[in-house]
Enzyme design. Sequence first.
Site, PDB file in Angstrom:
ATOM      1  N   ASP A   1      18.800  73.177  33.694  1.00  0.00           N
ATOM      2  CA  ASP A   1      19.960  72.402  33.242  1.00  0.00           C
ATOM      3  C   ASP A   1      19.553  71.620  32.013  1.00  0.00           C
ATOM      4  O   ASP A   1      18.381  71.276  31.836  1.00  0.00           O
ATOM      5  CB  ASP A   1      20.458  71.442  34.329  1.00  0.00           C
ATOM      6  CG  ASP A   1      21.943  71.131  34.177  1.00  0.00           C
ATOM      7  OD1 ASP A   1      22.740  71.567  35.025  1.00  0.00           O
ATOM      8  OD2 ASP A   1      22.324  70.488  33.162  1.00  0.00           O
ATOM      9  N   ILE A   2      20.552  71.289  31.210  1.00  0.00           N
ATOM     10  CA  ILE A   2      20.315  70.432  30.043  1.00  0.00           C
ATOM     11  C   ILE A   2      20.085  68.991  30.505  1.00  0.00           C
ATOM     12  O   ILE A   2      19.362  68.229  29.867  1.00  0.00           O
ATOM     13  CB  ILE A   2      21.503  70.552  29.055  1.00  0.00           C
ATOM     14  CG1 ILE A   2      21.129  70.014  27.685  1.00  0.00           C
ATOM     15  CG2 ILE A   2      22.761  69.901  29.595  1.00  0.00           C
ATOM     16  CD1 ILE A   2      22.134  70.402  26.607  1.00  0.00           C
TER      17      ILE A   2
ATOM     18  N   GLY B   1      25.796  77.707  35.057  1.00  0.00           N
ATOM     19  CA  GLY B   1      25.784  76.854  33.859  1.00  0.00           C
ATOM     20  C   GLY B   1      26.981  77.107  32.959  1.00  0.00           C
ATOM     21  O   GLY B   1      27.432  78.233  32.825  1.00  0.00           O
ATOM     22  N   GLY B   2      27.464  76.040  32.347  1.00  0.00           N
ATOM     23  CA  GLY B   2      28.563  76.185  31.389  1.00  0.00           C
ATOM     24  C   GLY B   2      29.638  75.153  31.623  1.00  0.00           C
ATOM     25  O   GLY B   2      29.526  74.297  32.512  1.00  0.00           O
TER      26      GLY B   2
ATOM     27  N   SER C   1      35.831  82.402  37.806  1.00  0.00           N
ATOM     28  CA  SER C   1      36.791  81.416  38.306  1.00  0.00           C
ATOM     29  C   SER C   1      38.140  82.077  38.529  1.00  0.00           C
ATOM     30  O   SER C   1      38.483  83.070  37.872  1.00  0.00           O
ATOM     31  CB  SER C   1      36.936  80.298  37.271  1.00  0.00           C
ATOM     32  OG  SER C   1      38.057  79.491  37.572  1.00  0.00           O
ATOM     33  N   ASN C   2      38.917  81.453  39.418  1.00  0.00           N
ATOM     34  CA  ASN C   2      40.304  81.903  39.608  1.00  0.00           C
ATOM     35  C   ASN C   2      41.081  81.832  38.292  1.00  0.00           C
ATOM     36  O   ASN C   2      42.059  82.550  38.109  1.00  0.00           O
ATOM     37  CB  ASN C   2      40.973  81.081  40.711  1.00  0.00           C
ATOM     38  CG  ASN C   2      41.208  79.637  40.335  1.00  0.00           C
ATOM     39  OD1 ASN C   2      42.248  79.295  39.777  1.00  0.00           O
ATOM     40  ND2 ASN C   2      40.258  78.748  40.627  1.00  0.00           N
TER      41      ASN C   2
ATOM     42  N   TYR D   1      39.282  78.365  28.781  1.00  0.00           N
ATOM     43  CA  TYR D   1      38.251  78.357  29.834  1.00  0.00           C
ATOM     44  C   TYR D   1      38.375  79.623  30.696  1.00  0.00           C
ATOM     45  O   TYR D   1      37.389  80.345  30.913  1.00  0.00           O
ATOM     46  CB  TYR D   1      38.401  77.088  30.682  1.00  0.00           C
ATOM     47  CG  TYR D   1      37.672  77.141  31.994  1.00  0.00           C
ATOM     48  CD1 TYR D   1      36.282  77.158  32.044  1.00  0.00           C
ATOM     49  CD2 TYR D   1      38.379  77.193  33.213  1.00  0.00           C
ATOM     50  CE1 TYR D   1      35.610  77.221  33.263  1.00  0.00           C
ATOM     51  CE2 TYR D   1      37.720  77.245  34.420  1.00  0.00           C
ATOM     52  CZ  TYR D   1      36.338  77.269  34.444  1.00  0.00           C
ATOM     53  OH  TYR D   1      35.668  77.343  35.645  1.00  0.00           O
TER      54      TYR D   1
ATOM     55  N   SER E   1      38.317  76.655  44.678  1.00  0.00           N
ATOM     56  CA  SER E   1      38.006  75.226  44.521  1.00  0.00           C
ATOM     57  C   SER E   1      36.807  74.922  45.414  1.00  0.00           C
ATOM     58  O   SER E   1      36.962  74.680  46.613  1.00  0.00           O
ATOM     59  CB  SER E   1      39.210  74.380  44.943  1.00  0.00           C
ATOM     60  OG  SER E   1      40.384  74.821  44.288  1.00  0.00           O
TER      61      SER E   1
ATOM     62  N   ARG F   1      46.934  72.167  46.580  1.00  0.00           N
ATOM     63  CA  ARG F   1      46.697  73.582  46.259  1.00  0.00           C
ATOM     64  C   ARG F   1      45.421  74.093  46.931  1.00  0.00           C
ATOM     65  O   ARG F   1      45.302  75.267  47.293  1.00  0.00           O
ATOM     66  CB  ARG F   1      46.617  73.734  44.743  1.00  0.00           C
ATOM     67  CG  ARG F   1      46.096  75.069  44.249  1.00  0.00           C
ATOM     68  CD  ARG F   1      46.146  75.129  42.731  1.00  0.00           C
ATOM     69  NE  ARG F   1      45.412  76.234  42.177  1.00  0.00           N
ATOM     70  CZ  ARG F   1      44.129  76.195  41.811  1.00  0.00           C
ATOM     71  NH1 ARG F   1      43.427  75.082  41.959  1.00  0.00           N
ATOM     72  NH2 ARG F   1      43.556  77.262  41.307  1.00  0.00           N
TER      73      ARG F   1
HETATM   74  C1  15L Z   1      37.599  75.814  38.310  1.00  0.00           C
HETATM   75  O1  15L Z   1      37.304  76.849  37.716  1.00  0.00           O
HETATM   76  C2  15L Z   1      36.946  74.528  37.981  1.00  0.00           C
HETATM   77  O2  15L Z   1      35.614  74.693  37.555  1.00  0.00           O
HETATM   78  C3  15L Z   1      37.022  73.523  39.098  1.00  0.00           C
HETATM   79  O3  15L Z   1      36.708  72.245  38.574  1.00  0.00           O
HETATM   80  C4  15L Z   1      38.392  73.508  39.778  1.00  0.00           C
HETATM   81  O4  15L Z   1      39.352  73.018  38.880  1.00  0.00           O
HETATM   82  C5  15L Z   1      38.756  74.905  40.209  1.00  0.00           C
HETATM   83  O5  15L Z   1      38.661  75.818  39.166  1.00  0.00           O
HETATM   84  C6  15L Z   1      40.155  74.989  40.819  1.00  0.00           C
HETATM   85  O6  15L Z   1      40.945  75.818  40.386  1.00  0.00           O
HETATM   86  O7  15L Z   1      40.411  74.225  41.752  1.00  0.00           O
END
Ligand code: 15L
Length: 269
Positions: free
Chosen positions: A32-33, A71-72, A110-111, A139, A168, A177
């Site tokens: 990690d940074i 990471g990111g 991610s979703n 994103y 989440s 949600r």
């Molecule tokens: C994500 O991709 C985020 O990194 C996280 O912080 C949440 O917002 C999540 O999605 C989400 O959809 O709940």
Amino acid sequence: MTRLLITGAAGNMGAMLRPLLRRPDRTLRLFDIAEIADIDSATEEFVQGSVTDRAAVAAAVDGVDAILHLGGLSTEDSWANILSINVDGTQAIFDAAVAHGVTRVVTASSNHAVGFWTHDEAAGQPLPGDVSPRPDGFYGWSKAAVEALGRMYHDRFGIDVVNLRIGSSFEKPPNYRGLASWMSPADTARLVEASLSDNAKGFHTVWGISKNTRAWWSGAEGAAIGYRPMEDAEQFAEEFLAEHEWTFDDPILQRVGGAFCDHPLGKRM
Ligand code: 15L
């Protein structure tokens, strides 16, 4: 002894997962940074640096057996930051994996890579884990790019890749949600272990959620790699439904990405 590299280890998911992924026969290499103060010297080692610094990435990847790439940036940000940290950063990780002979990369997608898919379009069927990308912002677009990078590195170099389309992943659902999208810490660890197992050889894209009563995203792709979620966000239903009605007429619930679909493009959250 195996060595698992966790990028972004100082972040929310990294901190949550570290104690859950410790094994007597596994060293966690944390990258990690940000400084990590509480290293468990018996099971962990730390390399400080950024995914945007190729020398640091090479040092982090050298000698590991597998990579969990957390990471990111984890929410919407400027196009320049998203490109540099999420896209170039991930390409650096894959490049280093090839250079150092690492055969397994698990990505935190991610979703939001598929955020504009809707409950109506799922038409009563669980939405497949590998449904085609429909990013809900820069994103989400970067996560679709990460997934496609994984595909390319799998096809060209034979790296085993699992893209986790995480819902989440928090201690508890962050909002109503989350009754559908939550993945508990223990289930997140279960999904990572399944993704590191022999069942997950090849290329896979799977949802990262618990076995939530209200989930409408498919568990089939996760089950195929041996992911058996044990928890259900329903335990929090009373708390959240005191203030919100559960109806798919609500755009937050109707779209995979919820409120991200309305957030101004390129603006930090
Ligand atoms: C994500 O991709 C985020 O990194 C996280 O912080 C949440 O917002 C999540 O999605 C989400 O959809 O709940």
